[in-house]
Write a protein that holds these residues in place. Structure first.
Motif, PDB file in Angstrom:
ATOM      1  N   THR A   1       0.827  -1.209   0.000  1.00 39.63           N
ATOM      2  CA  THR A   1       0.000   0.000   0.000  1.00 39.63           C
ATOM      3  C   THR A   1       0.863   1.261   0.000  1.00 39.63           C
ATOM      4  N   PHE A   2       1.994   1.210   0.692  1.00 37.64           N
ATOM      5  CA  PHE A   2       2.906   2.360   0.672  1.00 37.64           C
ATOM      6  C   PHE A   2       3.473   2.567  -0.729  1.00 37.64           C
ATOM      7  N   SER A   3       3.777   1.480  -1.434  1.00 36.89           N
ATOM      8  CA  SER A   3       4.307   1.597  -2.793  1.00 36.89           C
ATOM      9  C   SER A   3       3.274   2.178  -3.748  1.00 36.89           C
ATOM     10  N   VAL A   4       2.023   1.774  -3.587  1.00 38.13           N
ATOM     11  CA  VAL A   4       0.959   2.329  -4.434  1.00 38.13           C
ATOM     12  C   VAL A   4       0.809   3.826  -4.170  1.00 38.13           C
ATOM     13  N   ALA A   5       0.829   4.209  -2.896  1.00 36.71           N
ATOM     14  CA  ALA A   5       0.718   5.631  -2.556  1.00 36.71           C
ATOM     15  C   ALA A   5       1.917   6.409  -3.082  1.00 36.71           C
ATOM     16  N   LEU A   6       3.087   5.822  -3.030  1.00 35.99           N
ATOM     17  CA  LEU A   6       4.285   6.484  -3.544  1.00 35.99           C
ATOM     18  C   LEU A   6       4.214   6.670  -5.056  1.00 35.99           C
ATOM     19  N   TYR A   7       3.693   5.679  -5.755  1.00 40.69           N
ATOM     20  CA  TYR A   7       3.516   5.804  -7.202  1.00 40.69           C
ATOM     21  C   TYR A   7       2.509   6.908  -7.534  1.00 40.69           C
ATOM     22  N   GLN A   8       1.433   6.983  -6.765  1.00 39.31           N
ATOM     23  CA  GLN A   8       0.437   8.028  -6.995  1.00 39.31           C
ATOM     24  C   GLN A   8       1.026   9.411  -6.708  1.00 39.31           C
ATOM     25  N   ALA A   9       1.876   9.503  -5.694  1.00 37.38           N
ATOM     26  CA  ALA A   9       2.540  10.784  -5.404  1.00 37.38           C
ATOM     27  C   ALA A   9       3.473  11.160  -6.548  1.00 37.38           C
ATOM     28  N   TYR A  10       4.143  10.171  -7.130  1.00 36.67           N
ATOM     29  CA  TYR A  10       5.018  10.421  -8.275  1.00 36.67           C
ATOM     30  C   TYR A  10       4.194  10.928  -9.465  1.00 36.67           C
ATOM     31  N   LYS A  11       3.037  10.295  -9.697  1.00 34.12           N
ATOM     32  CA  LYS A  11       2.153  10.756 -10.772  1.00 34.12           C
ATOM     33  C   LYS A  11       1.665  12.172 -10.507  1.00 34.12           C
ATOM     34  N   LEU A  12       1.329  12.460  -9.253  1.00 33.88           N
ATOM     35  CA  LEU A  12       0.864  13.797  -8.889  1.00 33.88           C
ATOM     36  C   LEU A  12       1.950  14.832  -9.140  1.00 33.88           C
ATOM     37  N   LEU A  13       3.190  14.489  -8.826  1.00 33.99           N
ATOM     38  CA  LEU A  13       4.300  15.399  -9.116  1.00 33.99           C
ATOM     39  C   LEU A  13       4.444  15.629 -10.615  1.00 33.99           C
ATOM     40  N   SER A  14       4.207  14.598 -11.406  1.00 33.45           N
ATOM     41  CA  SER A  14       4.252  14.763 -12.862  1.00 33.45           C
ATOM     42  C   SER A  14       3.155  15.704 -13.347  1.00 33.45           C
ATOM     43  N   PHE A  15       1.954  15.596 -12.771  1.00 26.26           N
ATOM     44  CA  PHE A  15       0.866  16.500 -13.140  1.00 26.26           C
ATOM     45  C   PHE A  15       1.176  17.928 -12.729  1.00 26.26           C
ATOM     46  N   ILE A  16       1.782  18.097 -11.565  1.00 25.29           N
ATOM     47  CA  ILE A  16       2.165  19.440 -11.116  1.00 25.29           C
ATOM     48  C   ILE A  16       3.224  20.006 -12.051  1.00 25.29           C
ATOM     49  N   ASN A  17       4.111  19.158 -12.520  1.00 19.40           N
ATOM     50  CA  ASN A  17       5.187  19.593 -13.414  1.00 19.40           C
ATOM     51  C   ASN A  17       4.653  20.142 -14.733  1.00 19.40           C
ATOM     52  N   ILE A  18       3.554  19.590 -15.203  1.00 22.55           N
ATOM     53  CA  ILE A  18       2.991  20.064 -16.484  1.00 22.55           C
ATOM     54  C   ILE A  18       1.847  21.057 -16.257  1.00 22.55           C
ATOM     55  N   ASN A  19       1.811  21.655 -15.049  1.00 26.13           N
ATOM     56  CA  ASN A  19       0.804  22.654 -14.680  1.00 26.13           C
ATOM     57  C   ASN A  19      -0.618  22.113 -14.785  1.00 26.13           C
ATOM     58  N   ASN A  20      -0.795  20.891 -14.349  1.00 30.23           N
ATOM     59  CA  ASN A  20      -2.108  20.252 -14.355  1.00 30.23           C
ATOM     60  C   ASN A  20      -2.475  19.818 -12.932  1.00 30.23           C
ATOM     61  N   ALA A  21      -2.120  20.669 -11.956  1.00 30.80           N
ATOM     62  CA  ALA A  21      -2.298  20.297 -10.548  1.00 30.80           C
ATOM     63  C   ALA A  21      -3.758  20.314 -10.124  1.00 30.80           C
ATOM     64  N   PHE A  22      -4.555  21.211 -10.686  1.00 27.78           N
ATOM     65  CA  PHE A  22      -5.951  21.340 -10.290  1.00 27.78           C
ATOM     66  C   PHE A  22      -6.849  20.675 -11.319  1.00 27.78           C
ATOM     67  N   SER A  23      -6.715  19.373 -11.442  1.00 29.84           N
ATOM     68  CA  SER A  23      -7.518  18.639 -12.410  1.00 29.84           C
ATOM     69  C   SER A  23      -8.141  17.418 -11.740  1.00 29.84           C
ATOM     70  N   GLU A  24      -8.974  16.750 -12.487  1.00 26.81           N
ATOM     71  CA  GLU A  24      -9.645  15.558 -11.968  1.00 26.81           C
ATOM     72  C   GLU A  24      -8.663  14.410 -11.736  1.00 26.81           C
ATOM     73  N   VAL A  25      -7.634  14.285 -12.570  1.00 19.95           N
ATOM     74  CA  VAL A  25      -6.664  13.214 -12.375  1.00 19.95           C
ATOM     75  C   VAL A  25      -5.832  13.445 -11.113  1.00 19.95           C
ATOM     76  N   SER A  26      -5.544  14.685 -10.802  1.00 22.81           N
ATOM     77  CA  SER A  26      -4.840  14.995  -9.554  1.00 22.81           C
ATOM     78  C   SER A  26      -5.708  14.649  -8.356  1.00 22.81           C
ATOM     79  N   LEU A  27      -6.992  14.932  -8.470  1.00 19.88           N
ATOM     80  CA  LEU A  27      -7.921  14.592  -7.401  1.00 19.88           C
ATOM     81  C   LEU A  27      -8.001  13.079  -7.214  1.00 19.88           C
TER      82      LEU A  27
END
Length: 152
Positions: free
Chosen positions: A60-86
């Motif tokens: 479960t920690f690995s899944v959460a870490l992967y999701q945090a990595y994806k969230l950082l990728s969304f923030i990197n492309i200025n897509n932080a306030f989107s449905e995928v980030s949510l």
């Protein structure tokens, strides 16, 4: 702008290194502990619930870490306030609650095992309670972060 990219890159590298450490624990350390325990006490299967709980926490920690990595990728492309980030934040929060359940399972098992063996399980139980506190704080932070994204 360059500082933002550097900090996101740093956080991605840290997440990747933490993921490698968790993978090393799952592949090397936990099986070695099980083998060592099996050699010391043949026929005693009391380590298996501990292994199930430890692997559950790691997964479960690995899944959460992967999701945090994806969230950082969304923030990197200025897509932080989107449905995928949510969605990423929702998965991280569910992983936090699942981790709390696994830690509670481990605490209860250690307490029951300590009653039968006469061992003192205060140290591992205290570490488990600290883990629950940290995970609950992370879940609360994620809940606070979800509110502005829902509004946006």
């Amino acid at each position: 702008m360059n500082g933002k990219l550097n900090s996101i890159l740093f956080l991605k590298i840290v997440a990747f290194l933490i993921g490698i450490a968790v993978l090393a624990v799952c592949i090397y350390w936990l099986p070695q502990a099980a083998i060592r325990d099996a050699k010391e006490r043949p026929g005693d299967y009391s380590i298996y619930p501990l292994l199930i709980g430890a692997y559950g926490v790691c997964i479960t920690f690995s899944v959460a870490l992967y999701q945090a990595y994806k969230l950082l990728s969304f923030i990197n492309i200025n897509n932080a306030f989107s449905e995928v980030s949510l969605q990423c934040l929702k998965v991280i929060k569910k992983c936090a609650f699942t981790t709390i359940l696994f830690i509670l399972f481990l605490i209860v098992y250690l307490r029951v095992l300590a009653m039968f063996t006469g061992d003192d399980a205060a140290g591992p139980i205290a570490l488990g309670l600290i883990g629950i506190l940290v995970t609950a704080i992370i879940a609360a932070i994620i809940d606070v972060l979800q509110k502005p994204i829902k509004i946006a």
